[in-house]
Design a protein around this motif. Structure first.
Motif, PDB file in Angstrom:
ATOM      1  N   UNK A   1       0.830  -1.209   0.000  1.00  0.00           N
ATOM      2  CA  UNK A   1       0.000   0.000   0.000  1.00  0.00           C
ATOM      3  C   UNK A   1       0.860   1.253   0.000  1.00  0.00           C
ATOM      4  N   UNK A   2       1.908   1.276   0.828  1.00  0.00           N
ATOM      5  CA  UNK A   2       2.790   2.445   0.850  1.00  0.00           C
ATOM      6  C   UNK A   2       3.514   2.611  -0.481  1.00  0.00           C
ATOM      7  N   UNK A   3       3.913   1.497  -1.096  1.00  0.00           N
ATOM      8  CA  UNK A   3       4.556   1.568  -2.415  1.00  0.00           C
ATOM      9  C   UNK A   3       3.590   2.118  -3.450  1.00  0.00           C
ATOM     10  N   UNK A   4       2.333   1.663  -3.406  1.00  0.00           N
ATOM     11  CA  UNK A   4       1.331   2.158  -4.348  1.00  0.00           C
ATOM     12  C   UNK A   4       1.093   3.651  -4.154  1.00  0.00           C
ATOM     13  N   UNK A   5       0.979   4.087  -2.908  1.00  0.00           N
ATOM     14  CA  UNK A   5       0.771   5.513  -2.639  1.00  0.00           C
ATOM     15  C   UNK A   5       1.941   6.342  -3.172  1.00  0.00           C
ATOM     16  N   UNK A   6       3.165   5.876  -2.927  1.00  0.00           N
ATOM     17  CA  UNK A   6       4.347   6.612  -3.391  1.00  0.00           C
ATOM     18  C   UNK A   6       4.389   6.695  -4.912  1.00  0.00           C
TER      19      UNK A   6
END
Length: 246
Positions: A144-149
């Motif tokens: 999720x954090x990778x997708x947001x970034x």
């Protein structure tokens, strides 16, 4: 159905009318995993990487690459094209505001990228006996954090690019160094200290390590979570500052 749901369905249909984008965003990651898994040496344990196999390292790398393709080659180009053609400007005169288009694009990209991740994990497990994440919540957090970034970076490209073609060109230029430091050509375990340190501070380098840690049963290191969150805040803030609807 809500306006967001209807718009997401419509945008998804339009997305599937672009065969090249569909192939590289959805089919290519799974195909690349099959090609790499077909190399006999990649299926043999390697003591230099802790007894793992090279194919074990490539599953999170390919998952991360799929995110980069959605963010840099699909999301940014489509939004910039809509602004160039006046679609976003015309939407401001209707009950469906441009913000809904942005939300629909992000929702569509999220759903399809999760589908790509699921297919890659399934192929890795069923075809090449790659272990599934032992710490599933940690793996999902890293994803999720990778997708947001990455989506924040994609939105920044869409904000700065004057045309759809220029957004595609900028996205392509950014894609290669980002996936390089994610380990696509040389897995992080094979990088020297300098390259691995640089990789730690890139969005997908941090993402790949976080997902590898979760697969091994560990929680991601705070540094890698902070790096992805930092990219989200900085790129997202700049995108919000410079995004133009017309």
């Amino acid at each position: 159905m809500s306006a967001l749901s209807r718009l997401t369905v419509t945008e998804t249909r339009l997305f599937f009318r672009e065969p090249m984008i569909v192939f590289f965003a959805l089919a290519f990651p799974a195909l690349l995993l099959v090609i790499l898994g077909a190399i006999p040496a990649f299926r043999e344990p390697d003591e230099s990487i802790g007894g793992l196999r090279t194919i074990d390292l490539y599953v999170p790398i390919i998952v991360a690459m799929g995110l980069a393709m959605f963010a840099l080659n699909s999301l940014s180009q489509l939004l910039a094209s809509y602004r160039e053609r006046g679609v976003l400007r015309r939407m401001r005169t209707t009950p469906v505001k441009p913000e809904l288009m942005l939300g629909a694009q992000l929702l569509m990209s999220t759903i399809l990228s999760v589908a790509t991740m699921t297919v890659v994990l399934a192929i890795g497990r069923l075809v090449f006996d790659v272990s599934l994440p032992r710490q599933l919540p940690a793996y999902l957090l890293g994803y999720v954090l990778a997708a947001l970034a990455m989506f924040a970076i994609g939105l920044l490209v869409a904000a700065l690019a004057p045309t759809g073609k220029s957004a595609g060109a900028i996205g392509t230029v950014l894609f290669f160094p980002i996936v390089f430091f994610a380990g696509l050509w040389v897995p992080r375990d094979g990088m020297n200290d300098l390259l691995r340190t640089i990789s730690d501070f890139t969005p997908l380098g941090a993402a790949v390590q976080a997902m590898q840690d979760a697969t091994a049963g560990h929680w991601p290191q705070p540094l890698h979570l902070a790096v992805m969150l930092g990219w989200t805040i900085v790129a997202g803030g700049l995108a919000a500052r410079y995004f133009r609807w017309e």
